[in-house]
Design a protein around this motif. Structure first.
Motif, PDB file in Angstrom:
ATOM      1  N   ASP A 362      38.795  35.544   7.457  1.00  0.00           N
ATOM      2  CA  ASP A 362      39.168  36.853   6.918  1.00  0.00           C
ATOM      3  C   ASP A 362      40.236  37.548   7.749  1.00  0.00           C
ATOM      4  O   ASP A 362      40.639  38.675   7.433  1.00  0.00           O
ATOM      5  CB  ASP A 362      37.943  37.759   6.818  1.00  0.00           C
ATOM      6  N   GLY A 363      40.674  36.908   8.833  1.00  0.00           N
ATOM      7  CA  GLY A 363      41.691  37.487   9.687  1.00  0.00           C
ATOM      8  C   GLY A 363      41.177  38.550  10.635  1.00  0.00           C
ATOM      9  O   GLY A 363      41.964  39.286  11.237  1.00  0.00           O
ATOM     10  N   VAL A 364      39.861  38.633  10.794  1.00  0.00           N
ATOM     11  CA  VAL A 364      39.228  39.599  11.683  1.00  0.00           C
ATOM     12  C   VAL A 364      38.723  38.865  12.926  1.00  0.00           C
ATOM     13  O   VAL A 364      38.362  37.680  12.855  1.00  0.00           O
ATOM     14  CB  VAL A 364      38.052  40.299  10.960  1.00  0.00           C
ATOM     15  N   ALA A 380      44.865  33.697  16.783  1.00  0.00           N
ATOM     16  CA  ALA A 380      45.031  32.551  15.885  1.00  0.00           C
ATOM     17  C   ALA A 380      43.661  32.168  15.326  1.00  0.00           C
ATOM     18  O   ALA A 380      42.624  32.602  15.847  1.00  0.00           O
ATOM     19  CB  ALA A 380      45.655  31.367  16.641  1.00  0.00           C
ATOM     20  N   PRO A 381      43.628  31.333  14.285  1.00  0.00           N
ATOM     21  CA  PRO A 381      42.345  30.943  13.700  1.00  0.00           C
ATOM     22  C   PRO A 381      41.500  30.126  14.673  1.00  0.00           C
ATOM     23  O   PRO A 381      41.919  29.059  15.132  1.00  0.00           O
ATOM     24  CB  PRO A 381      42.740  30.091  12.493  1.00  0.00           C
ATOM     25  N   GLY A 382      40.305  30.633  14.962  1.00  0.00           N
ATOM     26  CA  GLY A 382      39.350  29.900  15.793  1.00  0.00           C
ATOM     27  C   GLY A 382      38.070  29.598  15.050  1.00  0.00           C
ATOM     28  O   GLY A 382      37.252  28.807  15.488  1.00  0.00           O
ATOM     29  N   GLY A 383      37.903  30.264  13.889  1.00  0.00           N
ATOM     30  CA  GLY A 383      36.716  30.046  13.073  1.00  0.00           C
ATOM     31  C   GLY A 383      35.626  31.069  13.339  1.00  0.00           C
ATOM     32  O   GLY A 383      35.578  31.697  14.398  1.00  0.00           O
ATOM     33  N   ASP A 384      34.757  31.233  12.351  1.00  0.00           N
ATOM     34  CA  ASP A 384      33.629  32.164  12.450  1.00  0.00           C
ATOM     35  C   ASP A 384      32.580  31.712  11.447  1.00  0.00           C
ATOM     36  O   ASP A 384      32.670  31.990  10.261  1.00  0.00           O
ATOM     37  CB  ASP A 384      34.100  33.591  12.162  1.00  0.00           C
ATOM     38  N   ARG A 385      31.592  30.998  11.904  1.00  0.00           N
ATOM     39  CA  ARG A 385      30.604  30.409  11.001  1.00  0.00           C
ATOM     40  C   ARG A 385      29.523  31.391  10.571  1.00  0.00           C
ATOM     41  O   ARG A 385      28.736  31.105   9.670  1.00  0.00           O
ATOM     42  CB  ARG A 385      29.931  29.205  11.671  1.00  0.00           C
ATOM     43  N   GLN A 388      32.231  34.983   8.423  1.00  0.00           N
ATOM     44  CA  GLN A 388      33.438  34.832   7.617  1.00  0.00           C
ATOM     45  C   GLN A 388      33.450  33.448   6.964  1.00  0.00           C
ATOM     46  O   GLN A 388      33.310  32.444   7.659  1.00  0.00           O
ATOM     47  CB  GLN A 388      34.689  35.035   8.481  1.00  0.00           C
ATOM     48  N   PHE A 389      33.622  33.414   5.640  1.00  0.00           N
ATOM     49  CA  PHE A 389      33.501  32.176   4.885  1.00  0.00           C
ATOM     50  C   PHE A 389      34.729  31.981   4.001  1.00  0.00           C
ATOM     51  O   PHE A 389      35.007  32.802   3.126  1.00  0.00           O
ATOM     52  CB  PHE A 389      32.227  32.201   4.043  1.00  0.00           C
ATOM     53  N   PRO A 390      35.464  30.880   4.213  1.00  0.00           N
ATOM     54  CA  PRO A 390      36.729  30.679   3.495  1.00  0.00           C
ATOM     55  C   PRO A 390      36.537  30.158   2.083  1.00  0.00           C
ATOM     56  O   PRO A 390      35.473  29.630   1.727  1.00  0.00           O
ATOM     57  CB  PRO A 390      37.442  29.637   4.354  1.00  0.00           C
ATOM     58  N   ASN A 391      37.585  30.262   1.298  1.00  0.00           N
ATOM     59  CA  ASN A 391      37.594  29.699  -0.046  1.00  0.00           C
ATOM     60  C   ASN A 391      38.065  28.252   0.034  1.00  0.00           C
ATOM     61  O   ASN A 391      39.201  27.917  -0.296  1.00  0.00           O
ATOM     62  CB  ASN A 391      38.509  30.521  -0.957  1.00  0.00           C
ATOM     63  N   ASN A 477      47.338  45.219  20.724  1.00  0.00           N
ATOM     64  CA  ASN A 477      45.984  45.717  20.966  1.00  0.00           C
ATOM     65  C   ASN A 477      45.102  44.643  21.580  1.00  0.00           C
ATOM     66  O   ASN A 477      45.492  43.483  21.700  1.00  0.00           O
ATOM     67  CB  ASN A 477      45.364  46.260  19.672  1.00  0.00           C
ATOM     68  N   GLY A 478      43.923  45.067  21.992  1.00  0.00           N
ATOM     69  CA  GLY A 478      43.042  44.185  22.739  1.00  0.00           C
ATOM     70  C   GLY A 478      42.445  43.049  21.958  1.00  0.00           C
ATOM     71  O   GLY A 478      42.132  42.002  22.519  1.00  0.00           O
ATOM     72  N   PHE A 479      42.253  43.227  20.648  1.00  0.00           N
ATOM     73  CA  PHE A 479      41.675  42.162  19.838  1.00  0.00           C
ATOM     74  C   PHE A 479      42.690  41.076  19.500  1.00  0.00           C
ATOM     75  O   PHE A 479      42.356  39.889  19.525  1.00  0.00           O
ATOM     76  CB  PHE A 479      41.128  42.733  18.522  1.00  0.00           C
ATOM     77  N   TYR A 480      43.915  41.481  19.166  1.00  0.00           N
ATOM     78  CA  TYR A 480      44.876  40.551  18.582  1.00  0.00           C
ATOM     79  C   TYR A 480      46.197  40.445  19.334  1.00  0.00           C
ATOM     80  O   TYR A 480      47.064  39.672  18.928  1.00  0.00           O
ATOM     81  CB  TYR A 480      45.166  40.975  17.137  1.00  0.00           C
TER      82      TYR A 480
END
Length: 495
Positions: A362-364, A380-385, A388-391, A477-480
């Motif tokens: 979801d880009g979060v 960058a994309p690291g995944g989140d099981r 966050q669930f992709p299409n 910012n600190g997250f991204y």
């Protein structure tokens, strides 16, 4: 990272099982000198010794080491770091008094023993599916590549064969169908024990899938088989710095960065923190020496034209506001100790290193990803099981990539985010072959897509377990950091 707990991750990958605790093996043929008269015999220990970076000075310090009954394992004159061993419990104390020695530090907190064989990582496998026209079979699962525009970038460039990315990790399966064409054996090496070994078997993976998974994200070939990496035409070099117990000791990292500098790499990927301390503090003599040694090796590689990319970590820690370390030393029994911002995660927080946080589909920010204003460079994309669930065909929120034995599997972590950034950096280096590490950094950050801090409280799941505070504006910012890396822009001269 031998236990599947998010707070315990020397590798920056989570949701996998790694090797159980193991000690480092003494290389065959290494002599153990007799203790000196005023020594106290203890377990054989390994040390990093810092001096001036010149031949004469290094030789003097080598003589001081052997004069105290120690053994020189390998010297890196380029950076003024010597790897030494001794079973004298007072060795470091006495060597610090020798002329020309800047600092000495034990590189672990337990003695060197025969290495235990660890269990292999478990990466969830799934079958490939039919490919869409022009795609490799598993591209449908690669939400991560679409998120950073890699699929669009590939229509313009797949990267240059003149660019090598060094994967400082657990080795790469060079026989994998998606990697064999890109792994350069002539540039690959084992750095276990802080000593170079170019034998093919030495840099192959033994107890870990991690390095092979990372390598696939960077440069799996676009060949109609499996997945596609961010930069599928660049070369990969396996630099094995992870021992069979899952540890990346300081001398291994020093060896890896010096090798990268000496062998013309353009980028290195570092999905780990240097053991045994999560944070190395200046007030501790051992940790200060470790920091000095790794810092000098990283700086050497940068002077040689290498851009180093490293993972922020998976502890959901604010690296800009450190207060406590509960995971060190990880080679014996971790305890809790206060830390400050003067205590650094290596190599992530060293000057010039690109620090990478992770987002999910979801880009979060991924629930586990560490962060910090002024520390994180990009995301960058690291995944989140969990959240966050992709299409995709199986809706798996993790990152699909190569694993040993010609297989494919899922992992998640800032370990998986970092190779996306290394791949984009490789595309930039391919597009702009004249660019220095500083120039590549500027392009990498300026091309990133701004991601603002979340509105309101960041509290995935609602229980407060992964609560975090984002500081800064949309562009920093600190997250991204500067934002989400963009592969498509990296291959466009006109941007």
């Amino acid at each position: 990272m031998r236990v599947p707990r998010i707070s315990r991750t020397r590798y920056a990958a989570v949701g996998v099982v790694l090797a159980t605790a193991g000690a480092l093996a003494l290389p065959a043929g290494t002599a153990v000198a007799a203790p000196t008269a005023d020594s106290t015999t203890g377990p054989l220990m390994s040390y990093v010794v810092n001096t001036k970076a010149n031949h004469g000075q290094v030789q003097k310090v080598e003589k001081a080491i052997t004069g105290l009954g120690g053994t020189v394992v390998q010297s890196y004159e380029q950076v003024g770091v010597i790897v030494a061993r001794s079973n004298d419990t007072k060795f470091a104390e006495k060597l610090r008094l020798a002329k020309g020695v800047d600092s000495v530090g034990a590189s672990r907190t337990k003695g060197i023993q025969a290495s235990d064989q660890g269990k292999a990582e478990v990466a969830t496998e799934s079958a490939t599916t039919a490919a869409a026209p022009g795609e490799d079979p598993d591209e449908a699962y690669q939400w991560d590549m679409r998120q950073i525009g890699a699929d669009k970038a590939h229509k313009i460039s797949l990267g240059s064969r003149n660019v090598t990315v060094g994967v400082l990790d657990s080795g790469i399966d060079a026989t994998h169908e998606d990697l064999a064409a890109n792994v350069d054996a002539s540039q690959s090496v084992s750095c276990i024990d802080g000593k170079t070994n170019t034998d093919w078997k030495a840099w192959q993976p033994t107890t870990s899938d991690h390095g092979t998974h990372v390598a696939g994200t960077i440069a799996a070939a676009k060949n109609g088989k499996g997945i596609v990496g961010v930069a599928p035409n660049v070369k990969l070099a396996a630099v094995k710095v992870v021992d069979d117990g899952g540890f990346i000791y300081p001398e291994n990292a020093v060896c890896g960065f010096v090798w990268a500098g000496e062998h013309g790499f353009k980028v290195t990927n570092n999905s780990y923190f240097v053991d045994p301390w999560m944070f190395n503090c200046k007030t501790d003599k051992d940790q200060a020496a470790i920091s000095d040694a790794v810092r000098k090796a990283v700086a050497f590689s940068q002077r040689k034209g290498v851009l180093n990319v490293a993972a922020a970590g998976n502890e959901n820690l604010d690296l800009a506001h450190k207060t406590v370390d509960v995971a060190s030393p990880d080679d014996t029994t971790p305890g809790s100790r206060p830390v400050t911002n003067d205590c650094l995660s290596l190599p992530t927080e060293l000057p010039g290193v690109i620090a990478v946080s992770a987002v999910g589909s979801d880009g979060v920010k991924s629930y586990y990803s560490s962060y910090g204003k002024g520390v994180v460079s990009v995301t960058a994309p690291g995944g989140d099981r969990r959240f966050q669930f992709p299409n995709t065909p199986d809706k798996d929120g993790r990152i699909r990539s190569t694993i040993p034995g010609g297989k494919y599997g899922y992992m998640q972590g800032t370990s998986m985010a970092t190779p996306h950034v290394a791949g984009v950096a490789a595309l930039l280096a391919s597009t702009f072959p004249w660019a220095s590490p500083d120039e590549l950094t500027e392009m990498l950050t300026s091309h990133a897509e701004s991601v603002p801090c979340p509105t309101g409280e960041f509290n995935p799941g609602g229980a407060g377990t992964w609560k975090a505070t984002c500081e800064g504006g949309a562009d920093d910012n600190g997250f991204y950091g500067a934002g989400l890396v963009n592969a498509e822009k990296a291959v466009q001269w006109w941007r």
